[in-house]
Design a protein around this motif. Sequence first.
Motif, PDB file in Angstrom:
ATOM      1  N   THR B   9       0.861  -1.184   0.000  1.00  0.00           N
ATOM      2  CA  THR B   9       0.000   0.000   0.000  1.00  0.00           C
ATOM      3  C   THR B   9       0.890   1.224   0.000  1.00  0.00           C
ATOM      4  N   LYS B  10       0.521   2.221  -0.783  1.00  0.00           N
ATOM      5  CA  LYS B  10       1.272   3.472  -0.775  1.00  0.00           C
ATOM      6  C   LYS B  10       0.315   4.631  -0.580  1.00  0.00           C
ATOM      7  N   MET B  11       0.539   5.344   0.520  1.00  0.00           N
ATOM      8  CA  MET B  11      -0.273   6.528   0.786  1.00  0.00           C
ATOM      9  C   MET B  11       0.593   7.751   0.527  1.00  0.00           C
ATOM     10  N   VAL B  12       0.018   8.774  -0.093  1.00  0.00           N
ATOM     11  CA  VAL B  12       0.696  10.058  -0.190  1.00  0.00           C
ATOM     12  C   VAL B  12      -0.246  11.050   0.464  1.00  0.00           C
ATOM     13  N   HIS B  17      -2.543   5.895  -3.185  1.00  0.00           N
ATOM     14  CA  HIS B  17      -2.139   5.723  -4.586  1.00  0.00           C
ATOM     15  C   HIS B  17      -2.076   4.251  -4.974  1.00  0.00           C
ATOM     16  N   ILE B  18      -1.697   3.409  -4.021  1.00  0.00           N
ATOM     17  CA  ILE B  18      -1.664   1.959  -4.266  1.00  0.00           C
ATOM     18  C   ILE B  18      -2.379   1.322  -3.097  1.00  0.00           C
ATOM     19  N   ASN B  19      -3.376   0.506  -3.400  1.00  0.00           N
ATOM     20  CA  ASN B  19      -4.226  -0.037  -2.354  1.00  0.00           C
ATOM     21  C   ASN B  19      -4.066  -1.553  -2.279  1.00  0.00           C
ATOM     22  N   ASP B  20      -3.241  -2.004  -1.351  1.00  0.00           N
ATOM     23  CA  ASP B  20      -3.121  -3.416  -1.020  1.00  0.00           C
ATOM     24  C   ASP B  20      -2.959  -4.316  -2.252  1.00  0.00           C
ATOM     25  N   ILE B  21      -1.857  -4.137  -2.949  1.00  0.00           N
ATOM     26  CA  ILE B  21      -1.610  -4.945  -4.150  1.00  0.00           C
ATOM     27  C   ILE B  21      -0.677  -6.106  -3.820  1.00  0.00           C
ATOM     28  N   SER B  22      -1.041  -7.296  -4.263  1.00  0.00           N
ATOM     29  CA  SER B  22      -0.152  -8.454  -4.180  1.00  0.00           C
ATOM     30  C   SER B  22       0.005  -9.018  -5.585  1.00  0.00           C
ATOM     31  N   THR B  55       4.063   2.274   2.003  1.00  0.00           N
ATOM     32  CA  THR B  55       3.596   2.616   3.341  1.00  0.00           C
ATOM     33  C   THR B  55       3.386   1.326   4.137  1.00  0.00           C
ATOM     34  N   LYS B  56       2.862   0.323   3.457  1.00  0.00           N
ATOM     35  CA  LYS B  56       2.660  -0.991   4.081  1.00  0.00           C
ATOM     36  C   LYS B  56       3.064  -2.065   3.087  1.00  0.00           C
ATOM     37  N   GLY B  57       3.382  -3.234   3.583  1.00  0.00           N
ATOM     38  CA  GLY B  57       3.661  -4.364   2.708  1.00  0.00           C
ATOM     39  C   GLY B  57       5.139  -4.517   2.414  1.00  0.00           C
ATOM     40  N   GLU B 208      -7.767   2.718  -9.984  1.00  0.00           N
ATOM     41  CA  GLU B 208      -7.700   3.534  -8.765  1.00  0.00           C
ATOM     42  C   GLU B 208      -6.817   2.899  -7.682  1.00  0.00           C
ATOM     43  N   GLY B 209      -5.641   2.461  -8.103  1.00  0.00           N
ATOM     44  CA  GLY B 209      -4.670   1.948  -7.145  1.00  0.00           C
ATOM     45  C   GLY B 209      -4.885   0.513  -6.712  1.00  0.00           C
ATOM     46  N   ARG B 210      -5.924  -0.116  -7.245  1.00  0.00           N
ATOM     47  CA  ARG B 210      -6.151  -1.520  -6.891  1.00  0.00           C
ATOM     48  C   ARG B 210      -5.822  -2.407  -8.079  1.00  0.00           C
ATOM     49  N   LEU B 211      -5.362  -3.634  -7.762  1.00  0.00           N
ATOM     50  CA  LEU B 211      -5.134  -4.613  -8.807  1.00  0.00           C
ATOM     51  C   LEU B 211      -6.459  -5.312  -9.059  1.00  0.00           C
TER      52      LEU B 211
END
Lengths: 290, 364
Positions: B9-12, B17-22, B55-57, B208-211
């Motif tokens: 996850t990437k928060m700005v 901007h990136i929501n929990d992608i694996s 930010t996470k992951g 929108e930042g999700r896979l």
Amino acid sequence: MNKWQDNKAWFMVIPVFLVVAVSAIIPLMTVVNYSLQDIFGPDQRVFVGLEWYKDALTDSRLHDALSRQLLFSSLVLLIEIPLGILIAMMMPKKGWSASLSLVLVALPLLIPWNVIGTIWIIFMRPDIGLLGAAINGMGIPFDHTAAPVSAWVTVMMMEVWHWTPLVVLLAYAGLQAIPEAYFQAARIDGASAWATFRYIQLPKMRGVLTIAILLRFMDSFLIYAEPFVLTGGGPGNSTTFLSIYLVKQAVGQFDLGPAAAFSIIYFLIVLLFCWLFYQALLKVGTGDKS
Amino acid sequence: MAMVIENVTKMVGNACHINDISLQLEPGTFNILLGRTLSGKTTLMRLMAGLDKPTKGRILMNGQDLTGMSVRKRDVAMVYQQFINYPSMTVYKNIASPLRLARASEPDIDRRVREVAEMLHIEKLLDRLPAELSGGQQQRTAIARALVKDAELLLLDEPLVNLDYKLREELRTEMREIFKRRQSIVVYATTEPTEALALGGNTAVLFEGRLEQFGQTVDVYQHPQSTRIAQAFSDPAMNIVAGSVDADSLQLGDARQVPLQSHLSGLNPGNYLFGMRANHLQLERKIATDIGFNTRINLAEISGSETFVHVTHNEDHWTVQKQGIHNYKMEEQVQVYVDPARLYVFDLDGHLVASPEVIPTHLT
């Protein structure tokens, strides 16, 4: 009617032509006219040909002023350009701090030249000036009205303080125009900060730096106000740069003919150096082919 | 061994901007990140490269955690949308620069630079400066610079957008060949579905930042798991119409009922959303079972050798893609037809229920 027969176009050009004529060509031609005559009064003139030019070219005081001028301008460029780049690189790139630093940096540019002169005269005074007294307090004799070195240092500081901001602004604009991807690419390549500067920032600033160098060279080559306010060219002739010498001749002694010849030569020298700089700068950074 | 992206996850600020992608990417594969502008393609690439920290992951390469490692220590190469080369260096020096920084030996550098230059057809331009090259040649140099490193991970961020159509096609074809023979993990970001299809490999659709979906490009195209994916992976976007299915017939929009057939026959009765690709909509009936709609023309635009006719059916706006150049009057009433065998079926939440059987000749 084809374009070769349509004379209306001339009317469009006339305003520009008039402005250029009145502001540049006529004064220049007047000076050329003066430079060929000995003028005793409004109606008393003698044509002397190239006499004044010969005089000027063999005038040892003019030679001294020219060498002084060249040394001064070289020092100005050597200090202001690197310093300007350095400051521009240290300035914040965005946000309120970027705007604030831009305003602060630009402040000296907004101050009239005679005010700058006065500020620095007081600042550098050996008795009450903040810096002048401090230097003397450290045991280093410093007096810009008596010692040529002190006078030079003072003029140089005024010039650098006043005009480095211009270089900063230009360099800053040049730096801001470099796309972020260049810096990313450099980081991915593992380039050092120096390599990034040498191979990305410096070549990308080439255009604005060419302008900065030309402007600073021309301006410093024509310097008048600072030494005039400070000592009027002294002590002795130590800060008598070309403009000071020219004005002394033209206004002080009212030798219009020699002063006019001198002006023409001065003008040609500036033109020549600018051309040389420009040619040199065009090649710098593109010649890395070896 | 592979690159594994674990719940990244990437928060700005407050924006995600990136929501929990694996995602797991294998060496020697060509992976496309497909999504609109601001869907997170570039952000994801920056995270992969190590230019930004998630930010996470975690991000693992060959089992080793790279998350905090600086980009300088990673084995990555990247090509950008802009043509990024060192302006004061010749093409040769540009290509050689990553090798020089990695302290390779001179003969080795020379051999590899020439090899890569030949692969990209710029071997005659080695003495030129970037400013003396055309856009296509500049981008070839940038690609060569990225290839010469032989990095484990090669990132290409919309490398062809700034080139003209012809050059784009040409370079795209060449790239497919070049990357086939590599053991690197190649990641290629694009906004264009056609480009993804032309390049093949695997595609990850971002929204929108999700896979949204990851799989073989052709598979993702043929079986988009949701209306969102279908619309992203379709240019023009897939046309959607609401409809209902009862025991043995199908009702779409205002069209008259037709019997259920082919892949639709297994559908449970109920309401669905039906997707129709623009190139499957026709302005004339081809076969008797085609479903016809009453529509009004809003606009017809000609693009290359195709005409895009924008029509309105009730409240829905559709696009009909038609070969050749045709003129249509605005506000004209026309019948638009679709073969029910080509319908994509989604439930009301937008999840894929059934997709058409693959007919290879119509796969474009």
